[in-house]
Design an enzyme around this catalytic site. Structure first.
Site, PDB file in Angstrom:
ATOM      1  N   ASP A 178       7.436  -5.872   9.375  1.00 29.65           N
ATOM      2  CA  ASP A 178       8.602  -5.910  10.260  1.00 29.65           C
ATOM      3  C   ASP A 178       8.702  -7.210  11.038  1.00 29.65           C
ATOM      4  OD1 ASP A 178       6.261  -5.187  11.604  1.00 29.65           O
ATOM      5  OD2 ASP A 178       7.359  -4.214  13.222  1.00 29.65           O
ATOM      6  N   ASP A 233      -8.238  -6.848  13.386  1.00 29.47           N
ATOM      7  CA  ASP A 233      -7.874  -8.170  13.881  1.00 29.47           C
ATOM      8  C   ASP A 233      -8.866  -8.708  14.916  1.00 29.47           C
ATOM      9  OD1 ASP A 233      -7.097  -6.213  15.701  1.00 29.47           O
ATOM     10  OD2 ASP A 233      -4.961  -6.602  15.462  1.00 29.47           O
ATOM     11  N   ASP A 264       3.079  -8.727   9.255  1.00 33.22           N
ATOM     12  CA  ASP A 264       3.415  -7.317   9.098  1.00 33.22           C
ATOM     13  C   ASP A 264       4.819  -7.206   8.516  1.00 33.22           C
ATOM     14  OD1 ASP A 264       1.001  -6.470  10.032  1.00 33.22           O
ATOM     15  OD2 ASP A 264       1.716  -5.891  12.024  1.00 33.22           O
ATOM     16  N   ASP A 274       0.828  -1.214   0.000  1.00 34.04           N
ATOM     17  CA  ASP A 274       0.000   0.000   0.000  1.00 34.04           C
ATOM     18  C   ASP A 274       0.858   1.257   0.000  1.00 34.04           C
ATOM     19  OD1 ASP A 274      -2.521  -0.955  -0.276  1.00 34.04           O
ATOM     20  OD2 ASP A 274      -3.187  -0.554   1.773  1.00 34.04           O
TER      21      ASP A 274
END
Length: 570
Positions: free
Chosen positions: A211, A300, A209, A162
């Site tokens: 990271d 979530d 994610d 994104d």
């Protein structure tokens, strides 16, 4: 080397989750039982009519402590449920049949585990791995993609960008991953995942994610749970490798009790929920609820709630299979906590778990109620800050004059001391960073509940993004104003006590609150100075040419692979 050492540190602290996965230790049970006794004694003390002082401060104390006591009791109930290991016989049998050894040998794939076909319940399955990105540092994205591509078991890795970055596209292609870029950024991360689901076909998919660097055994350890066709998702813990400053350490250790004790206990109630990363989903379960939930920035927990209401099951696997980055700045921490707290308050105020329309078991209702009310504890802190000034300025006391400071302190310590002892036992040491962050986060939670009440939308933000730096003082104006008020109040209190010849509990309490916030502001000042130094260095380096991203030396895929605990060895 510092990053690798931090990863090993995260493994040492949170990796101990695995050691207690099958049962609670007698020491833990003792702490919990003593904690309950401390709660009962403190509650009896506060509610005893003979001890009640002036109405306003008494109500503030009762209101705040009721929230804290209720939260503590719900947590202890979950902990006492026991960290039952979800890996039963069916799991181990499915794990044994996950790979077809004969086919692997015939196809000469022994040396390339990333190409081993995966099977669930004897049927071949396809797995997609989604890495969601939105402007994170390129080196961070690279190591995450490389680790995901290197996971054992045949799978397809997709970078869902994104951030619309051509550099990220090149990283994906150079690492052997697919690259998706959607035309709009509607619905943030949930919309990004839904867009990818529309373009892929795997029966199962993993969300990471940008990271979070996954272990090569991530698929091997999570996929066998899906031999039970009612399992919608398998969640693994979030662990952090960047415990390098006050904010990252405090933010990381704030979650240790949750991942080590609360989530495992929720397995007993089929109420463990998704935390947005390090999770594997069954596609048909997500299709059953119409896709990932898009009406909240906390997609979530809302997705988990909808799945549970539809009768699907969840599993929390207490084994660290990925390491990521905790927020390192006050700005990142504030945005993270605002998003999480808003999601909880949305459930509480718009989707009350105890509502008649909810299709949840009683145990699930209790667990989602605990989730929805958790951040009220931060607001309770704000209420307690008002109690000492009421006595100093207006001579209003929550307890009668017959209650000595020592008596109050004994009951108070019986409650809070045991809570700290429980956290100490879970974490392994006392963390002043966690205490300071918890005590000084009340403006974030007040803003979160205000946003929900007024209908103001909370934007989705990236924890690990390294974009434009923002001064921490832009985010702590309420804390600074509170400190000024408490500091002046402390001066008045000490002046009053000197006149009366007695140092009061109110003055001591207020001075303590002032010092806690002062320390937090001091850390903010240190962060501000560090950011200014880094900005000066960056300006000097702007004239230095950099190599194209395709020619940057690859980052080691996963430092945690060198630690058996982090490699997910069963």
């Amino acid at each position: 080397m510092a990053r690798r050492a931090s990863n090993r540190h995260a493994a040492g602290v949170l990796g101990r989750t695995n050691e207690s996965a099958t049962a609670q230790s007698p020491t833990m049970v003792l702490f919990v039982l003593l904690g309950v006794l401390g709660i009962v004694a403190y509650g009896s003390f506060l509610l005893n009519p003979a001890n009640r002082g002036d109405l306003l401060p008494w109500l503030l104390v009762i209101g705040a402590e009721s929230v804290l006591v209720l939260t503590a009791l719900l947590s202890m109930w979950t902990i006492l449920a026991g960290a039952q290991d979800p890996r039963d016989y069916a799991y181990h049998r499915a794990k044994e049949l996950l790979f077809d050894g004969r086919f692997i040998r015939q196809a000469a794939l022994e040396q390339d585990p990333t190409r081993w076909p995966l099977r669930v319940a004897g049927e071949p399955v396809d797995v997609d791995v989604f890495i969601t990105t939105y402007g994170e540092d390129l080196a961070v994205i690279r190591r995450t993609v490389q680790a995901a591509v290197g996971m054992h078991g045949r799978h397809r890795t997709y970078v869902l960008d994104d951030g619309l970055s051509d550099d990220v596209r090149r990283i994906a292609r150079a690492s052997g991953a697919h690259y998706f870029r959607r035309p709009s950024r509607d619905h943030a991360k949930a919309g990004n995942v839904n867009a990818a689901l529309a373009r892929t076909t795997g029966q199962f998919f993993v969300i990471l994610d940008a990271d979070f660097v996954a272990s090569e055994r991530f698929l091997v350890e999570t996929l066998p749970f899906f031999s039970r066709r009612t399992v919608a998702f398998v969640q693994t813990p979030q662990a952090y490798g960047n415990l390098t400053n006050f904010i990252s350490r405090g933010a990381a250790y704030m979650q240790t009790v949750f991942y080590k004790l609360i989530q495992p206990g929720r397995n007993r109630f089929n109420a463990a929920f998704c935390v947005g990363t390090n999770v594997m989903f069954r596609r048909s379960a997500i299709e059953d609820i119409g896709g990932m939930y898009t009406k909240s920035a906390s997609e979530d927990v809302w997705t988990s709630l909808e799945l549970h209401e539809r009768g699907w099951r969840s599993v929390f696997l207490p084994e660290i299979l990925a390491i990521g980055d905790a927020p390192e700045t006050i700005a990142a921490y504030a945005k993270q906590q605002l998003r999480w707290a808003t999601g909880g308050f949305e459930i509480l105020l718009t989707h009350n778990p105890f509502g008649f329309r909810r299709r949840l078991t009683l145990d699930q209702r209790l667990q989602y109620f605990a989730t929805a009310t958790h951040y009220l504890t931060g607001i309770a802190t704000a209420l307690l800050l008002l109690v000492p000034p009421l006595e100093i300025f207006l001579d209003l006391r929550p307890m009668t004059l017959g209650i000595t400071p020592l008596t109050w302190a004994l009951y108070y310590a019986g409650f809070y001391g045991l809570q700290i002892g429980l956290a100490f036992y879970a974490v392994g040491s006392f963390r002043i960073e966690t205490l300071l962050l918890s005590a000084c986060s009340f403006p974030i939670y007040l803003k979160a509940i205000s946003n929900v009440i007024t209908g103001r939308k909370t934007t989705w933000s990236v924890t690990g993004a390294k974009g434009k730096s923002s001064s921490p003082f832009n985010y702590i104006v309420p804390q600074m104003l509170t400190f000024l008020f408490l500091a002046l109040t402390s001066v008045v209190g000490v002046w009053r006590d000197m006149d009366n010849g007695v140092f009061t509990l109110a003055s001591a309490w207020n001075i303590t609150n002032s010092l806690i916030i002062a320390l937090f502001i001091g850390f903010a000042a240190r962060e501000h100075a560090q950011m200014k130094r880094e900005a000066r260095v960056a300006r000097r380096l702007t004239r230095v040419p950099t190599a194209p991203v395709d020619h940057v030396s690859p980052v080691p895929a996963l430092a945690l692979q060198q630690d058996d605990r982090m490699a997910g060895v069963a």
